[in-house]
Motif scaffolding. Structure first.
Motif, PDB file in Angstrom:
ATOM      1  N   PRO A 131       1.114  -1.329   0.161  1.00  0.00           N
ATOM      2  CA  PRO A 131       0.002   0.335  -0.423  1.00  0.00           C
ATOM      3  C   PRO A 131       0.837   1.108  -0.125  1.00  0.00           C
ATOM      4  N   ALA A 132       0.430   2.607  -0.543  1.00  0.00           N
ATOM      5  CA  ALA A 132       1.030   3.392  -0.692  1.00  0.00           C
ATOM      6  C   ALA A 132       0.818   4.111   0.862  1.00  0.00           C
ATOM      7  N   SER A 133       0.445   4.107   1.564  1.00  0.00           N
ATOM      8  CA  SER A 133       0.343   4.343   2.785  1.00  0.00           C
ATOM      9  C   SER A 133       1.170   3.550   3.534  1.00  0.00           C
ATOM     10  N   ARG A 134       2.594   4.579   4.832  1.00  0.00           N
ATOM     11  CA  ARG A 134       2.166   3.297   5.893  1.00  0.00           C
ATOM     12  C   ARG A 134       1.159   2.707   7.405  1.00  0.00           C
ATOM     13  N   ILE A 135       0.348   3.266   6.900  1.00  0.00           N
ATOM     14  CA  ILE A 135      -0.219   2.980   7.922  1.00  0.00           C
ATOM     15  C   ILE A 135      -1.325   2.373   7.350  1.00  0.00           C
ATOM     16  N   ALA A 136      -1.908   1.677   6.099  1.00  0.00           N
ATOM     17  CA  ALA A 136      -2.409   0.510   5.618  1.00  0.00           C
ATOM     18  C   ALA A 136      -1.147  -0.427   5.417  1.00  0.00           C
ATOM     19  N   MET A 137       0.252  -0.283   5.758  1.00  0.00           N
ATOM     20  CA  MET A 137       1.173  -1.413   5.952  1.00  0.00           C
ATOM     21  C   MET A 137       0.861  -1.496   7.026  1.00  0.00           C
ATOM     22  N   PHE A 138       0.386  -1.319   8.523  1.00  0.00           N
ATOM     23  CA  PHE A 138      -0.129  -2.088   9.657  1.00  0.00           C
ATOM     24  C   PHE A 138      -1.244  -2.972   9.348  1.00  0.00           C
ATOM     25  N   GLY A 139      -2.254  -1.833   9.258  1.00  0.00           N
ATOM     26  CA  GLY A 139      -3.671  -2.020   9.319  1.00  0.00           C
ATOM     27  C   GLY A 139      -4.036  -2.062  10.608  1.00  0.00           C
ATOM     28  N   PRO A 140      -5.477  -2.723  10.377  1.00  0.00           N
ATOM     29  CA  PRO A 140      -6.284  -2.507  11.992  1.00  0.00           C
ATOM     30  C   PRO A 140      -5.552  -3.112  13.014  1.00  0.00           C
ATOM     31  N   TYR A 141      -5.997  -2.254  14.376  1.00  0.00           N
ATOM     32  CA  TYR A 141      -4.684  -3.316  15.732  1.00  0.00           C
ATOM     33  C   TYR A 141      -5.796  -4.533  15.866  1.00  0.00           C
ATOM     34  N   PRO A 142      -4.892  -5.657  15.318  1.00  0.00           N
ATOM     35  CA  PRO A 142      -4.862  -6.835  16.078  1.00  0.00           C
ATOM     36  C   PRO A 142      -5.489  -7.606  17.399  1.00  0.00           C
ATOM     37  N   TYR A 143      -5.595  -6.720  18.317  1.00  0.00           N
ATOM     38  CA  TYR A 143      -4.472  -7.027  19.831  1.00  0.00           C
ATOM     39  C   TYR A 143      -5.902  -7.220  20.604  1.00  0.00           C
ATOM     40  N   LYS A 144      -5.899  -8.609  21.276  1.00  0.00           N
ATOM     41  CA  LYS A 144      -6.871  -8.195  22.466  1.00  0.00           C
ATOM     42  C   LYS A 144      -6.011  -7.672  23.474  1.00  0.00           C
ATOM     43  N   GLU A 145      -4.840  -8.888  23.965  1.00  0.00           N
ATOM     44  CA  GLU A 145      -4.127  -8.611  24.769  1.00  0.00           C
ATOM     45  C   GLU A 145      -2.697  -8.729  24.224  1.00  0.00           C
ATOM     46  N   PHE A 146      -2.041  -7.464  24.498  1.00  0.00           N
ATOM     47  CA  PHE A 146      -0.313  -7.423  24.092  1.00  0.00           C
ATOM     48  C   PHE A 146       0.452  -6.856  25.686  1.00  0.00           C
ATOM     49  N   HIS A 147       1.430  -7.648  25.666  1.00  0.00           N
ATOM     50  CA  HIS A 147       2.657  -6.981  26.811  1.00  0.00           C
ATOM     51  C   HIS A 147       3.926  -7.812  25.633  1.00  0.00           C
ATOM     52  N   PHE A 148       5.469  -6.072  26.182  1.00  0.00           N
ATOM     53  CA  PHE A 148       6.422  -6.725  26.658  1.00  0.00           C
ATOM     54  C   PHE A 148       7.276  -7.937  26.554  1.00  0.00           C
ATOM     55  N   THR A 149       7.603  -9.363  26.695  1.00  0.00           N
ATOM     56  CA  THR A 149       8.439 -10.155  27.208  1.00  0.00           C
ATOM     57  C   THR A 149       9.636 -10.198  27.687  1.00  0.00           C
ATOM     58  N   ASP A 150      10.579  -8.753  27.050  1.00  0.00           N
ATOM     59  CA  ASP A 150      11.915  -8.463  27.596  1.00  0.00           C
ATOM     60  C   ASP A 150      12.303  -7.483  27.761  1.00  0.00           C
ATOM     61  N   VAL A 151      13.059  -6.979  27.788  1.00  0.00           N
ATOM     62  CA  VAL A 151      14.286  -5.462  27.831  1.00  0.00           C
ATOM     63  C   VAL A 151      14.828  -5.631  26.466  1.00  0.00           C
ATOM     64  N   ALA A 152      14.926  -4.586  26.118  1.00  0.00           N
ATOM     65  CA  ALA A 152      14.684  -4.723  24.697  1.00  0.00           C
ATOM     66  C   ALA A 152      16.420  -5.195  24.324  1.00  0.00           C
ATOM     67  N   LYS A 153      16.890  -5.539  22.542  1.00  0.00           N
ATOM     68  CA  LYS A 153      17.116  -6.262  22.062  1.00  0.00           C
ATOM     69  C   LYS A 153      17.882  -5.251  21.187  1.00  0.00           C
ATOM     70  N   VAL A 154      19.978  -4.213  21.818  1.00  0.00           N
ATOM     71  CA  VAL A 154      19.985  -3.238  21.036  1.00  0.00           C
ATOM     72  C   VAL A 154      21.112  -3.718  20.183  1.00  0.00           C
ATOM     73  N   GLN A 155      21.573  -3.369  18.742  1.00  0.00           N
ATOM     74  CA  GLN A 155      22.821  -3.549  18.127  1.00  0.00           C
ATOM     75  C   GLN A 155      23.311  -1.739  17.240  1.00  0.00           C
ATOM     76  N   THR A 156      23.691  -0.708  17.808  1.00  0.00           N
ATOM     77  CA  THR A 156      23.603  -0.106  17.318  1.00  0.00           C
ATOM     78  C   THR A 156      22.532   0.549  16.955  1.00  0.00           C
ATOM     79  N   ASN A 157      22.230   1.116  15.773  1.00  0.00           N
ATOM     80  CA  ASN A 157      20.967   1.259  15.238  1.00  0.00           C
ATOM     81  C   ASN A 157      19.903   0.668  15.196  1.00  0.00           C
ATOM     82  N   GLN A 158      20.009  -0.345  15.065  1.00  0.00           N
ATOM     83  CA  GLN A 158      19.012  -1.746  15.348  1.00  0.00           C
ATOM     84  C   GLN A 158      18.890  -2.099  16.924  1.00  0.00           C
ATOM     85  N   ALA A 159      17.087  -3.334  17.155  1.00  0.00           N
ATOM     86  CA  ALA A 159      16.556  -3.374  17.900  1.00  0.00           C
ATOM     87  C   ALA A 159      14.940  -4.494  17.216  1.00  0.00           C
TER      88      ALA A 159
END
Length: 243
Positions: A55-83
């Motif tokens: 899709p032309a839109s970055r919003i459309a690239m994600f689509g509708p929010y799909p979750y009933k529940e969502f949580h992060f499970t760990d600290v971020a894993k970082v390497q310079t400019n990516q994580a």
């Protein structure tokens, strides 16, 4: 007379049913073709070709929010400019896996969400960090989580401006294309998401050729499609992958 009308009604139903079947088959062929085009381009880092099937839109690239529940499970894993910010989730749609990671990229000092990748184990082909190694990387972990959390809150609230502010336009990158990589043996099976988008399960063989050497592996996954201006497009900011 009643018999003639009955025969006419049955003939009409059969014709309509046949036409519907032809339309479904045509749509399945189109969806298979766009998934093949996307995977060929994506695995080769051919972002110009990827742009033609998303899709032309970055919003459309994600689509509708799909979750009933969502949580992060760990600290971020970082390497310079990516994580990677890993998560567990329960979706409103059974096609979407329960585990994965937000792929993050730091641009001009700000951490942005690139894609939502679903997996049980980080695919090696993505060369993503499995832990923060340096003190500088560990110092970025809270900033990564804060940005990822802000993006997820904006997605859930359908706040498009805030989503765009927190997302990375990875198709603007100027990466070198991977010339020796090929995909083959693609099979697809299409179902429908809870909100009505096609969900295409796929299986494909990815092969890398370098001179006399080659390496192949099977890849299974899923892609969500959307109809845009009469053409099927891939919502490429959500990808399900199993290696």
């Amino acid at each position: 007379m009643k018999r003639i009308l009955l025969y006419s009604l049955l003939a009409t139903l059969l014709l309509c049913g046949g036409a519907a079947g032809v339309l479904r088959a045509a749509a399945a062929d189109e969806q298979h073709a766009v998934v093949e085009q996307f995977l060929r381009a994506y695995f080769r880092n051919n972002w110009a070709a990827v742009k033609r099937v998303v899709p032309a839109s970055r919003i459309a690239m994600f689509g509708p929010y799909p979750y009933k529940e969502f949580h992060f499970t760990d600290v971020a894993k970082v390497q310079t400019n990516q994580a990677v910010m890993e998560f567990a989730a329960a979706s409103v749609d059974g096609n979407i896996p329960t585990k994965g990671g937000l792929l993050m990229y730091r641009k001009d000092g700000t951490w942005l969400v690139r894609q939502v990748l679903y997996y049980d184990k980080v695919p090696r082909i993505f060369r993503l960090p499995n832990k923060s190694v340096t003190d500088a990387d560990r110092a970025e972990e809270p900033r990564v989580k804060a940005s990822a959390s802000a993006f997820m809150s904006a997605w859930k609230a359908n706040e498009e401006k805030a989503m765009l502010h927190r997302s990375y336009d990875w198709l603007s990158r100027d990466d070198d294309e991977i010339a020796g990589l090929r995909i083959s043996d693609l099979t697809t099976d299409c179902t429908t998401t809870h909100w009505g988008d096609p969900f295409v399960h796929y299986s494909v063989k990815a092969s890398y050729h370098f001179g006399p050497f080659s390496y192949s592996m099977g890849v299974r996954g899923g892609l969500i499609l959307v109809r845009e201006n009469g053409t099927w497009k891939v919502r490429a900011n959500q990808m399900m992958m199993a290696f």
